[in-house]
Design a protein around this motif. Structure first.
Motif, PDB file in Angstrom:
ATOM      1  N   VAL A  67       0.842  -1.204   0.000  1.00 35.79           N
ATOM      2  CA  VAL A  67       0.000   0.000   0.000  1.00 35.79           C
ATOM      3  C   VAL A  67       0.874   1.249   0.000  1.00 35.79           C
ATOM      4  O   VAL A  67       0.611   2.203  -0.752  1.00 35.79           O
ATOM      5  CB  VAL A  67      -0.974  -0.015   1.200  1.00 35.79           C
ATOM      6  CG1 VAL A  67      -1.651   1.331   1.387  1.00 35.79           C
ATOM      7  CG2 VAL A  67      -2.005  -1.116   1.039  1.00 35.79           C
ATOM      8  N   GLU A  68       1.922   1.268   0.800  1.00 35.70           N
ATOM      9  CA  GLU A  68       2.811   2.436   0.821  1.00 35.70           C
ATOM     10  C   GLU A  68       3.460   2.674  -0.538  1.00 35.70           C
ATOM     11  O   GLU A  68       3.574   3.820  -0.979  1.00 35.70           O
ATOM     12  CB  GLU A  68       3.892   2.273   1.891  1.00 35.70           C
ATOM     13  CG  GLU A  68       3.389   2.535   3.282  1.00 35.70           C
ATOM     14  CD  GLU A  68       4.501   2.588   4.308  1.00 35.70           C
ATOM     15  OE1 GLU A  68       5.176   3.636   4.397  1.00 35.70           O
ATOM     16  OE2 GLU A  68       4.692   1.585   5.019  1.00 35.70           O
ATOM     17  N   VAL A  69       3.887   1.604  -1.194  1.00 42.69           N
ATOM     18  CA  VAL A  69       4.501   1.746  -2.519  1.00 42.69           C
ATOM     19  C   VAL A  69       3.478   2.303  -3.507  1.00 42.69           C
ATOM     20  O   VAL A  69       3.769   3.246  -4.249  1.00 42.69           O
ATOM     21  CB  VAL A  69       5.072   0.397  -3.008  1.00 42.69           C
ATOM     22  CG1 VAL A  69       5.477   0.486  -4.480  1.00 42.69           C
ATOM     23  CG2 VAL A  69       6.265  -0.020  -2.153  1.00 42.69           C
ATOM     24  N   PHE A  70       2.272   1.751  -3.516  1.00 53.42           N
ATOM     25  CA  PHE A  70       1.240   2.243  -4.426  1.00 53.42           C
ATOM     26  C   PHE A  70       0.895   3.703  -4.145  1.00 53.42           C
ATOM     27  O   PHE A  70       0.720   4.497  -5.073  1.00 53.42           O
ATOM     28  CB  PHE A  70      -0.025   1.380  -4.338  1.00 53.42           C
ATOM     29  CG  PHE A  70       0.039   0.140  -5.176  1.00 53.42           C
ATOM     30  CD1 PHE A  70       0.216   0.203  -6.548  1.00 53.42           C
ATOM     31  CD2 PHE A  70      -0.082  -1.103  -4.590  1.00 53.42           C
ATOM     32  CE1 PHE A  70       0.272  -0.946  -7.327  1.00 53.42           C
ATOM     33  CE2 PHE A  70      -0.023  -2.260  -5.349  1.00 53.42           C
ATOM     34  CZ  PHE A  70       0.159  -2.181  -6.727  1.00 53.42           C
ATOM     35  N   ILE A  71       0.787   4.056  -2.887  1.00 56.84           N
ATOM     36  CA  ILE A  71       0.501   5.447  -2.534  1.00 56.84           C
ATOM     37  C   ILE A  71       1.625   6.347  -3.022  1.00 56.84           C
ATOM     38  O   ILE A  71       1.379   7.410  -3.595  1.00 56.84           O
ATOM     39  CB  ILE A  71       0.275   5.596  -1.017  1.00 56.84           C
ATOM     40  CG1 ILE A  71      -1.077   5.008  -0.630  1.00 56.84           C
ATOM     41  CG2 ILE A  71       0.362   7.061  -0.589  1.00 56.84           C
ATOM     42  CD1 ILE A  71      -1.322   4.922   0.870  1.00 56.84           C
ATOM     43  N   GLY A  72       2.865   5.941  -2.789  1.00 59.12           N
ATOM     44  CA  GLY A  72       4.008   6.737  -3.234  1.00 59.12           C
ATOM     45  C   GLY A  72       3.970   6.991  -4.731  1.00 59.12           C
ATOM     46  O   GLY A  72       4.141   8.131  -5.184  1.00 59.12           O
ATOM     47  N   PHE A  73       3.711   5.947  -5.514  1.00 58.09           N
ATOM     48  CA  PHE A  73       3.609   6.136  -6.961  1.00 58.09           C
ATOM     49  C   PHE A  73       2.379   6.957  -7.327  1.00 58.09           C
ATOM     50  O   PHE A  73       2.419   7.782  -8.231  1.00 58.09           O
ATOM     51  CB  PHE A  73       3.605   4.790  -7.693  1.00 58.09           C
ATOM     52  CG  PHE A  73       4.973   4.194  -7.841  1.00 58.09           C
ATOM     53  CD1 PHE A  73       5.944   4.798  -8.618  1.00 58.09           C
ATOM     54  CD2 PHE A  73       5.298   3.024  -7.172  1.00 58.09           C
ATOM     55  CE1 PHE A  73       7.210   4.254  -8.750  1.00 58.09           C
ATOM     56  CE2 PHE A  73       6.564   2.468  -7.291  1.00 58.09           C
ATOM     57  CZ  PHE A  73       7.522   3.083  -8.085  1.00 58.09           C
ATOM     58  N   GLY A  74       1.294   6.742  -6.602  1.00 53.79           N
ATOM     59  CA  GLY A  74       0.068   7.496  -6.862  1.00 53.79           C
ATOM     60  C   GLY A  74       0.226   8.988  -6.662  1.00 53.79           C
ATOM     61  O   GLY A  74      -0.433   9.790  -7.333  1.00 53.79           O
ATOM     62  N   LEU A  75       1.109   9.381  -5.767  1.00 53.56           N
ATOM     63  CA  LEU A  75       1.356  10.807  -5.523  1.00 53.56           C
ATOM     64  C   LEU A  75       1.993  11.501  -6.724  1.00 53.56           C
ATOM     65  O   LEU A  75       1.937  12.722  -6.844  1.00 53.56           O
ATOM     66  CB  LEU A  75       2.262  10.985  -4.301  1.00 53.56           C
ATOM     67  CG  LEU A  75       1.660  10.629  -2.948  1.00 53.56           C
ATOM     68  CD1 LEU A  75       2.729  10.626  -1.865  1.00 53.56           C
ATOM     69  CD2 LEU A  75       0.535  11.592  -2.586  1.00 53.56           C
TER      70      LEU A  75
END
Length: 119
Positions: A49-57
């Motif tokens: 989830v943290e990786v996806f959020i980071g890319f999503g930003l």
């Protein structure tokens, strides 16, 4: 759209933190509250989830969703921070004053993310 450099810094921090869940899962196992099930699975899921959020930003189409997800995730992570204050064993060797300082830091991180909704 090009966002401020510090939004990309935030994204990199969460991507790095997410990958650390896979590289050093034992570090996270030590701080998992006992009342949560399947610790290793939760560590991997939260890392993903943290990786996806980071890319999503980093993308206009997903930035706002990523910000809301980040704030929700940081809110859930408060459970871990409060759990770590519950006993010496739960503190995992981290000094008490640092554990206490992590609580307002968590809210500062939420505000930092919220601030980017204006862009």
């Amino acid at each position: 759209m090009i966002y401020p450099w510090h939004l990309y810094l935030m994204a990199l921090l969460y991507i790095f933190a997410g990958f650390m869940h896979f590289i050093k899962p034992k570090m996270y196992m030590r701080i998992m509250p006992r009342y949560l099930p399947k610790h290793l699975s939760l560590i991997y899921i939260s890392g993903l989830v943290e990786v996806f959020i980071g890319f999503g930003l980093c993308f206009t189409s997903s930035k706002d969703y990523a910000i809301y997800a980040l704030i929700a995730m940081l809110t859930v992570f408060l459970l871990v921070h409060f759990y770590m204050l519950s006993s010496k064993k739960a503190a995992a060797g981290i000094p008490f004053y640092i554990l206490v300082l992590r609580i307002p830091l968590q809210f500062a991180l939420m505000y930092w993310a919220y601030w980017y909704l204006q862009f």
